[in-house]
Scaffold this motif. Structure first.
Motif, PDB file in Angstrom:
ATOM      1  N   LYS A  10     -30.703  -7.788 -29.210  1.00  0.00           N
ATOM      2  CA  LYS A  10     -30.907  -6.525 -29.939  1.00  0.00           C
ATOM      3  C   LYS A  10     -29.645  -5.674 -29.977  1.00  0.00           C
ATOM      4  O   LYS A  10     -29.294  -5.141 -31.043  1.00  0.00           O
ATOM      5  CB  LYS A  10     -32.076  -5.746 -29.348  1.00  0.00           C
ATOM      6  CG  LYS A  10     -33.413  -6.353 -29.673  1.00  0.00           C
ATOM      7  CD  LYS A  10     -34.551  -5.551 -29.074  1.00  0.00           C
ATOM      8  CE  LYS A  10     -35.874  -6.242 -29.344  1.00  0.00           C
ATOM      9  NZ  LYS A  10     -37.008  -5.496 -28.764  1.00  0.00           N
ATOM     10  N   PRO A  11     -28.923  -5.507 -28.843  1.00  0.00           N
ATOM     11  CA  PRO A  11     -27.686  -4.715 -28.918  1.00  0.00           C
ATOM     12  C   PRO A  11     -26.637  -5.335 -29.859  1.00  0.00           C
ATOM     13  O   PRO A  11     -25.975  -4.616 -30.601  1.00  0.00           O
ATOM     14  CB  PRO A  11     -27.182  -4.694 -27.473  1.00  0.00           C
ATOM     15  CG  PRO A  11     -28.385  -4.955 -26.639  1.00  0.00           C
ATOM     16  CD  PRO A  11     -29.252  -5.868 -27.455  1.00  0.00           C
ATOM     17  N   GLU A  12     -26.503  -6.662 -29.818  1.00  0.00           N
ATOM     18  CA  GLU A  12     -25.539  -7.322 -30.712  1.00  0.00           C
ATOM     19  C   GLU A  12     -25.904  -7.085 -32.170  1.00  0.00           C
ATOM     20  O   GLU A  12     -25.036  -6.749 -32.987  1.00  0.00           O
ATOM     21  CB  GLU A  12     -25.522  -8.834 -30.470  1.00  0.00           C
ATOM     22  CG  GLU A  12     -24.836  -9.272 -29.220  1.00  0.00           C
ATOM     23  CD  GLU A  12     -24.919 -10.785 -29.037  1.00  0.00           C
ATOM     24  OE1 GLU A  12     -24.946 -11.519 -30.046  1.00  0.00           O
ATOM     25  OE2 GLU A  12     -24.962 -11.220 -27.882  1.00  0.00           O
ATOM     26  N   ILE A  13     -27.168  -7.270 -32.501  1.00  0.00           N
ATOM     27  CA  ILE A  13     -27.617  -7.102 -33.887  1.00  0.00           C
ATOM     28  C   ILE A  13     -27.418  -5.664 -34.348  1.00  0.00           C
ATOM     29  O   ILE A  13     -26.964  -5.419 -35.470  1.00  0.00           O
ATOM     30  CB  ILE A  13     -29.082  -7.558 -34.037  1.00  0.00           C
ATOM     31  CG1 ILE A  13     -29.157  -9.084 -33.870  1.00  0.00           C
ATOM     32  CG2 ILE A  13     -29.664  -7.127 -35.374  1.00  0.00           C
ATOM     33  CD1 ILE A  13     -30.561  -9.637 -33.759  1.00  0.00           C
ATOM     34  N   ALA A  14     -27.710  -4.701 -33.483  1.00  0.00           N
ATOM     35  CA  ALA A  14     -27.530  -3.287 -33.845  1.00  0.00           C
ATOM     36  C   ALA A  14     -26.055  -2.983 -34.130  1.00  0.00           C
ATOM     37  O   ALA A  14     -25.736  -2.296 -35.111  1.00  0.00           O
ATOM     38  CB  ALA A  14     -28.061  -2.386 -32.734  1.00  0.00           C
ATOM     39  N   ILE A  15     -25.173  -3.492 -33.302  1.00  0.00           N
ATOM     40  CA  ILE A  15     -23.737  -3.250 -33.500  1.00  0.00           C
ATOM     41  C   ILE A  15     -23.245  -3.968 -34.741  1.00  0.00           C
ATOM     42  O   ILE A  15     -22.504  -3.400 -35.554  1.00  0.00           O
ATOM     43  CB  ILE A  15     -22.949  -3.655 -32.238  1.00  0.00           C
ATOM     44  CG1 ILE A  15     -23.291  -2.694 -31.093  1.00  0.00           C
ATOM     45  CG2 ILE A  15     -21.441  -3.676 -32.509  1.00  0.00           C
ATOM     46  CD1 ILE A  15     -22.849  -3.162 -29.724  1.00  0.00           C
ATOM     47  N   ARG A  16     -23.645  -5.215 -34.921  1.00  0.00           N
ATOM     48  CA  ARG A  16     -23.225  -5.960 -36.122  1.00  0.00           C
ATOM     49  C   ARG A  16     -23.721  -5.276 -37.389  1.00  0.00           C
ATOM     50  O   ARG A  16     -22.981  -5.176 -38.378  1.00  0.00           O
ATOM     51  CB  ARG A  16     -23.732  -7.404 -36.054  1.00  0.00           C
ATOM     52  CG  ARG A  16     -23.035  -8.198 -34.989  1.00  0.00           C
ATOM     53  CD  ARG A  16     -23.345  -9.664 -34.967  1.00  0.00           C
ATOM     54  NE  ARG A  16     -24.611 -10.109 -35.504  1.00  0.00           N
ATOM     55  CZ  ARG A  16     -25.409 -10.986 -34.902  1.00  0.00           C
ATOM     56  NH1 ARG A  16     -25.089 -11.485 -33.715  1.00  0.00           N
ATOM     57  NH2 ARG A  16     -26.535 -11.372 -35.462  1.00  0.00           N
ATOM     58  N   SER A  17     -24.940  -4.778 -37.366  1.00  0.00           N
ATOM     59  CA  SER A  17     -25.479  -4.081 -38.543  1.00  0.00           C
ATOM     60  C   SER A  17     -24.663  -2.835 -38.860  1.00  0.00           C
ATOM     61  O   SER A  17     -24.360  -2.552 -40.021  1.00  0.00           O
ATOM     62  CB  SER A  17     -26.945  -3.696 -38.310  1.00  0.00           C
ATOM     63  OG  SER A  17     -27.743  -4.835 -38.192  1.00  0.00           O
ATOM     64  N   GLU A  18     -24.318  -2.092 -37.811  1.00  0.00           N
ATOM     65  CA  GLU A  18     -23.521  -0.876 -38.005  1.00  0.00           C
ATOM     66  C   GLU A  18     -22.130  -1.207 -38.541  1.00  0.00           C
ATOM     67  O   GLU A  18     -21.629  -0.543 -39.451  1.00  0.00           O
ATOM     68  CB  GLU A  18     -23.432  -0.101 -36.691  1.00  0.00           C
ATOM     69  CG  GLU A  18     -22.640   1.181 -36.769  1.00  0.00           C
ATOM     70  CD  GLU A  18     -23.253   2.247 -37.680  1.00  0.00           C
ATOM     71  OE1 GLU A  18     -22.478   3.111 -38.158  1.00  0.00           O
ATOM     72  OE2 GLU A  18     -24.474   2.234 -37.908  1.00  0.00           O
TER      73      GLU A  18
END
Length: 132
Positions: A10-18
């Protein structure tokens, strides 16, 4: 342990999305150095920036890591080996000219993305300047 995600957390996906929302393009779960058997969570190949998003438990976060009460010797050794491997990875990539950025899973995706964007932009500009 087979249920613990090694990638696409979840943290990786949130950062990649941003980062993607900001127009930055990158590779995901790539080896920055082909001959080196370690991957980075996010790779900016032309800028030579490797980003790692470290889990608080698995990488011994000073704020959130709590030692296991069951089989504690095994887990202490496991976390110590993870930290040693992280250090070896940092050193190998830095020796090859890469900028290694490590962030904790608990950090804000927006502030992490701000820092990544700033450093990737600076690296791209300096690398363009060096080639002239």
């Amino acid at each position: 342990m087979s249920r613990v995600r090694g990638r696409d957390t979840k943290p990786e996906i949130a950062i990649r999305s941003e980062l993607h929302r900001r127009g930055l393009r990158f590779r995901v779960h790539q080896r920055p150095i082909e001959s080196f058997r370690r991957t980075a969570d996010i790779v900016f190949r032309p800028a030579m920036v490797a980003v790692m998003i470290d889990g608080c438990y698995w990488h011994g976060c000073p704020d959130h890591y709590r030692p296991s009460t069951k089989n504690s010797a095994f887990w202490q050794e496991k976390i110590a080996l993870n930290l040693k491997r992280d250090q070896e990875t940092n050193e190998a990539l830095q020796e090859a000219g890469w900028l290694v950025l490590r962030f904790w899973e608990h950090e804000s995706p927006v502030s992490v993305s701000d820092r990544i964007q700033e450093l990737v932009t600076d690296r791209r500009a300096s690398r363009r300047h060096e080639r002239r």
